[in-house]
Design a protein around this motif. Structure first.
Motif, PDB file in Angstrom:
ATOM      1  N   THR A 620      45.843 -32.519  18.832  1.00 44.37           N
ATOM      2  CA  THR A 620      46.033 -33.972  18.831  1.00 44.37           C
ATOM      3  C   THR A 620      46.148 -34.485  17.402  1.00 44.37           C
ATOM      4  O   THR A 620      46.133 -33.713  16.439  1.00 44.37           O
ATOM      5  CB  THR A 620      44.855 -34.667  19.532  1.00 44.37           C
ATOM      6  N   ASN A 621      46.226 -35.799  17.258  1.00 47.88           N
ATOM      7  CA  ASN A 621      46.310 -36.395  15.926  1.00 47.88           C
ATOM      8  C   ASN A 621      45.031 -36.220  15.125  1.00 47.88           C
ATOM      9  O   ASN A 621      45.037 -36.358  13.900  1.00 47.88           O
ATOM     10  CB  ASN A 621      46.634 -37.887  16.036  1.00 47.88           C
ATOM     11  N   THR A 632      39.069 -30.200  12.610  1.00 49.52           N
ATOM     12  CA  THR A 632      39.881 -31.394  12.390  1.00 49.52           C
ATOM     13  C   THR A 632      41.334 -30.971  12.182  1.00 49.52           C
ATOM     14  O   THR A 632      41.610 -29.865  11.697  1.00 49.52           O
ATOM     15  CB  THR A 632      39.397 -32.167  11.163  1.00 49.52           C
ATOM     16  N   ARG A 633      42.250 -31.854  12.530  1.00 52.02           N
ATOM     17  CA  ARG A 633      43.664 -31.510  12.416  1.00 52.02           C
ATOM     18  C   ARG A 633      44.099 -31.407  10.965  1.00 52.02           C
ATOM     19  O   ARG A 633      44.865 -30.507  10.603  1.00 52.02           O
ATOM     20  CB  ARG A 633      44.520 -32.566  13.125  1.00 52.02           C
ATOM     21  N   PHE A 680      41.548 -20.303  13.929  1.00 57.47           N
ATOM     22  CA  PHE A 680      41.803 -21.552  13.213  1.00 57.47           C
ATOM     23  C   PHE A 680      41.740 -21.257  11.712  1.00 57.47           C
ATOM     24  O   PHE A 680      40.786 -20.628  11.243  1.00 57.47           O
ATOM     25  CB  PHE A 680      40.762 -22.624  13.562  1.00 57.47           C
ATOM     26  N   LEU A 681      42.734 -21.743  10.974  1.00 55.83           N
ATOM     27  CA  LEU A 681      42.791 -21.523   9.537  1.00 55.83           C
ATOM     28  C   LEU A 681      42.722 -22.842   8.789  1.00 55.83           C
ATOM     29  O   LEU A 681      43.397 -23.810   9.153  1.00 55.83           O
ATOM     30  CB  LEU A 681      44.098 -20.818   9.149  1.00 55.83           C
ATOM     31  N   ILE A 696      38.304 -20.166   9.912  1.00 56.96           N
ATOM     32  CA  ILE A 696      37.172 -21.002  10.312  1.00 56.96           C
ATOM     33  C   ILE A 696      36.554 -20.494  11.601  1.00 56.96           C
ATOM     34  O   ILE A 696      35.324 -20.499  11.772  1.00 56.96           O
ATOM     35  CB  ILE A 696      37.625 -22.469  10.500  1.00 56.96           C
ATOM     36  N   ALA A 697      37.387 -20.054  12.512  1.00 52.23           N
ATOM     37  CA  ALA A 697      36.914 -19.491  13.787  1.00 52.23           C
ATOM     38  C   ALA A 697      37.986 -18.557  14.305  1.00 52.23           C
ATOM     39  O   ALA A 697      39.173 -18.719  13.999  1.00 52.23           O
ATOM     40  CB  ALA A 697      36.630 -20.596  14.804  1.00 52.23           C
ATOM     41  N   ALA A 698      37.588 -17.555  15.085  1.00 51.59           N
ATOM     42  CA  ALA A 698      38.539 -16.602  15.658  1.00 51.59           C
ATOM     43  C   ALA A 698      37.924 -15.995  16.903  1.00 51.59           C
ATOM     44  O   ALA A 698      36.693 -15.845  16.997  1.00 51.59           O
ATOM     45  CB  ALA A 698      38.889 -15.509  14.649  1.00 51.59           C
ATOM     46  N   GLY A 699      38.762 -15.635  17.859  1.00 54.80           N
ATOM     47  CA  GLY A 699      38.226 -15.061  19.078  1.00 54.80           C
ATOM     48  C   GLY A 699      39.291 -14.473  19.982  1.00 54.80           C
ATOM     49  O   GLY A 699      40.483 -14.475  19.669  1.00 54.80           O
TER      50      GLY A 699
END
Length: 708
Positions: A620-621, A632-633, A680-681, A696-699
């Motif tokens: 999303t925005n 956060t985007r 997420f990067l 930041i996170a990975a799975g």
């Protein structure tokens, strides 16, 4: 005598003269290659070459390609039949692999000696000669120069890769007195070469098209009654990922060209090739009659600790440790009960560690590894060991029988490698934990038909598939199937044996085992559609770049840089051709025929915007989320792999090329997947030699492709 020595030493120590070898380039790695911020370039830069010489080569390349195009155009103008057009396309790689090799050498400035310039001109002459032969109607054997001869022959050529349509090189060595032109089936040994950071396509093809009398075999085998096939393996990746596909594609390509007995194909290698041999042997144990891994490495963390002084086990994130299991061989060792294996090490070679690790893993499975050890030998195959390996291979070859085994075992940790002979695991309870299946064909207790007995763990779907003529049970009637002690179907209700002696059935566990129904529309991890991200680059794919611009400047800058990096390094490291389109060019046929690699975000890439509502990704925005994981985007991008909602048998990948980077090029054991199914990067600071951004996170997605 050999058995006595084996039992005393846990490895056959061969007597003979002392052979001390210089270390290969792999042994040049060391602490300097643990500095992620100061990575030496691979391939290394070449010598300076006069611009006039380069222009002469470019002119010759263009001439070869123009001549080939003229041949194609002439066939079209004469409106020749489809068979002629198919013949030209079939032979095309055997011509155009040579100008491509020279072109890539010029493009990447990797001429390493003045002699390489002469080699380049010689390869272009070979291409011109082949065009002449093809125009005269020559067969494949005549085109490449394969003939019935008592002399040693070297063949160099190319095939078209299914992954990216690139022309990939190969070599064939035909020993003295071996007739590879006859229609009688012949044995083929596939030899996986060692690491050579200067072994470009030009160098590889030059070696295999040189004077046979000057050919330096080194550690390579020279069997008395077999040809030896040399895959290039897409440079220096230990025959993993696209390099692995290269081995299998070359085998299949040559089996179409030469009367090769598919039951008599051996997988062999030394150093980096020994690592590749361990990997292919344990993952494809039913596709070869023997394996002879020498030196190399067989897993990641212990090897890097011993060899590189790198504490990968203590520093790698958990998802990378999980992904080591894709290519680490000890968890797959039990599959070698289907493949006779002869390991070799030099006594004073640090890479003996690989076979020692596998010896321990096999011992736990009740198998004693035959481990030949060259006395006081460094990184080289002792000549006495070479002879002993050859003798044992010949003995194994003589025992080959037709038909499939009645008893089959499979261990797998991913549905990428799901099959062993006639048993295939098509669903798992949990990826990256061992799925084990043991299956047997027995006579029925009642005397009617036959019975298949299966014991399995971590399996939710399993398929039995006997091809035409393979069914070893009773030739008529129904077949009972018992799984984990439960009679799923009996000889009154089980699958019928077909008239061509084939049999096929699939079963599913949903609390109890039962016959599986067609679930083509269901979303689940299945063979060839199970991730992780790197899996998308083991089949046909196309890069899809955005036609628009992201409204986040940091993301826009990263997308531009990272998409270029992904494409440049596909060509640099996996020696591929880049297939790229804009998002506005993507149509249904393109989605159906390949994996699509999408870069950008919903504001810049129309395909991402279109697919987003059907993905388990909220973008999303304000934020980006997968399940309970969110960032956060601003300044962040998701990377992920997922079944393409518009073509469920293909992948869609967002914002990623293959996931290991420059730091990992320095040691082949590092070349493992670095990202799982999604991540997420934070891209505000750009990429490094190790990571595309800050993870930041990975799975992993679950077995239904849903967030865990």
């Amino acid at each position: 005598m050999a058995r006595m020595i084996l039992s005393l030493t846990r490895g056959l120590t061969l007597c003979g003269c002392l052979v001390m070898a210089t270390a290969s380039s792999l042994l040049a790695d060391g602490p300097a290659d643990n500095q992620a911020e100061n990575v030496r370039p691979i391939p290394p830069p070449g010598i300076d070459v006069d611009s006039g010489q380069l222009e002469t080569l470019r002119t010759s390349i263009e001439s070869v390609r123009n001549r080939w195009q003229q041949l194609l155009d002439a066939a079209g103008e004469k409106k020749q039949d489809a068979a002629t057009a198919a013949r030209l396309r079939d032979l095309e790689p055997e011509v155009l692999v040579f100008p491509r090799a020279v072109e890539m050498t010029i493009e990447q400035s990797i001429f390493y000696s003045p002699k390489a310039l002469d080699d380049a001109q010689r390869l272009l002459k070979i291409a011109n000669d082949r065009i002449n032969r093809i125009a005269a109607g020559a067969s494949w054997a005549e085109v490449v120069g394969l003939r019935a001869s008592k002399e040693k022959q070297l063949i160099a050529g190319g095939y078209r890769s299914k992954i990216d349509d690139s022309f990939q090189p190969y070599g064939i060595v035909v020993p003295e007195n071996v007739n590879a032109v006859d229609t009688l089936p012949i044995r083929m040994d596939i030899w996986l070469h060692g690491r050579g950071e200067k072994v470009s396509e030009l160098a590889f093809l030059s070696k295999h098209s040189n004077d046979p009398e000057r050919y330096r075999a080194g550690n390579e085998p020279m069997p008395q009654s077999a040809i030896v096939a040399h895959p290039y393996g897409r440079y220096s990746n230990a025959f993993k990922f696209a390099g692995e596909v290269d081995v299998l594609e070359l085998r299949d390509y040559l089996q179409r060209r030469i009367a090769i007995d598919e039951r008599r194909v051996a997988i062999r290698g030394f150093s980096m090739g020994g690592a590749g041999c361990w990997q292919i042997a344990t993952h494809y144990a039913d596709q070869f009659f023997a394996a002879t891994p020498g030196a190399g490495f067989s897993e990641t963390p212990l090897f890097l600790d011993v060899f590189q002084g790198e504490d990968a086990a203590g520093t790698a994130p958990s998802h990378q440790k999980t992904l080591w299991q894709l290519y680490d061989c000890p968890p797959w060792a039990s599959n070698l009960r289907h493949l006779p294996t002869i390991a070799y090490s030099g006594e004073i070679d640090r890479q003996k560690q690989a076979a020692d690790v596998m010896e321990s893993a096999l011992s736990e499975e009740g198998i004693e590894l035959v481990h030949l050890i060259g006395p006081q030998t460094a990184h080289k195959i002792h000549p006495d060991a070479q002879q002993e390996i050859g003798r044992r291979l010949d003995s194994i070859e003589q025992q080959i029988t037709s038909g499939v085994p009645r008893n089959v075992h499979l261990t797998t940790l991913t549905l990428r490698y799901s099959r062993m002979h006639w048993i295939e695991v098509t669903g798992m309870s949990q990826h990256w934990s061992p799925a084990i299946a043991d299956a047997s064909v027995l006579a029925s207790q009642t005397g009617n038909g036959s019975q298949i007995m299966i014991e399995c763990e971590n399996v939710t779907r399993i398929r039995v598939n006997f091809d035409a003529g393979q069914w070893p049970g009773k030739t008529a009637g129904r077949t009972g199937v018992m799984i984990n002690g439960d009679q799923v179907v009996d000889t009154d209700t089980g699958p019928l044996v077909a008239s061509d002696r084939s049999l096929e059935a699939e079963f599913i566990f949903d609390g109890t085992w039962k016959v599986a129904s067609d679930d083509a529309a269901s979303l689940r991890k299945r063979p060839g559609l199970q991730g992780p991200i790197d899996d998308a680059f083991m089949d046909r794919f196309v890069f899809v770049l955005p036609s628009g611009t992201s409204d986040d400047p940091a993301v826009e800058q990263w997308v531009q840089a990272e998409s270029k990096h992904a494409m440049d390094h596909w060509r640099l490291h996996f020696r591929g051709d880049i297939r790229v389109v804009k998002d506005t060019q993507v149509d249904a046929a393109m989605m159906a025929n390949q994996n699509v690699i999408l870069f950008g975000d919903a504001s810049s890439n129309q395909v991402i915007a279109r697919l987003l509502p059907t993905l388990p990704l909220q973008w999303t925005n304000d934020k980006i989320s997968i399940g309970d994981n969110q960032v956060t985007r601003a300044g962040h991008v998701p990377v992920m792999i997922y079944p393409n909602p518009e073509s469920p048998d293909r992948y869609v990948v967002i914002n990623s090329g293959f996931t290991f980077r420059e730091y990992d090029y320095l040691n082949n054991a590092r070349q493992t997947p670095k990202l799982p199914d999604w991540a997420f990067l934070d891209v505000t600071e750009g990429s490094t030699f190790r990571d595309p951004g800050k993870v930041i996170a990975a799975g992993f997605f679950d077995e239904s492709w849903q967030p865990k």
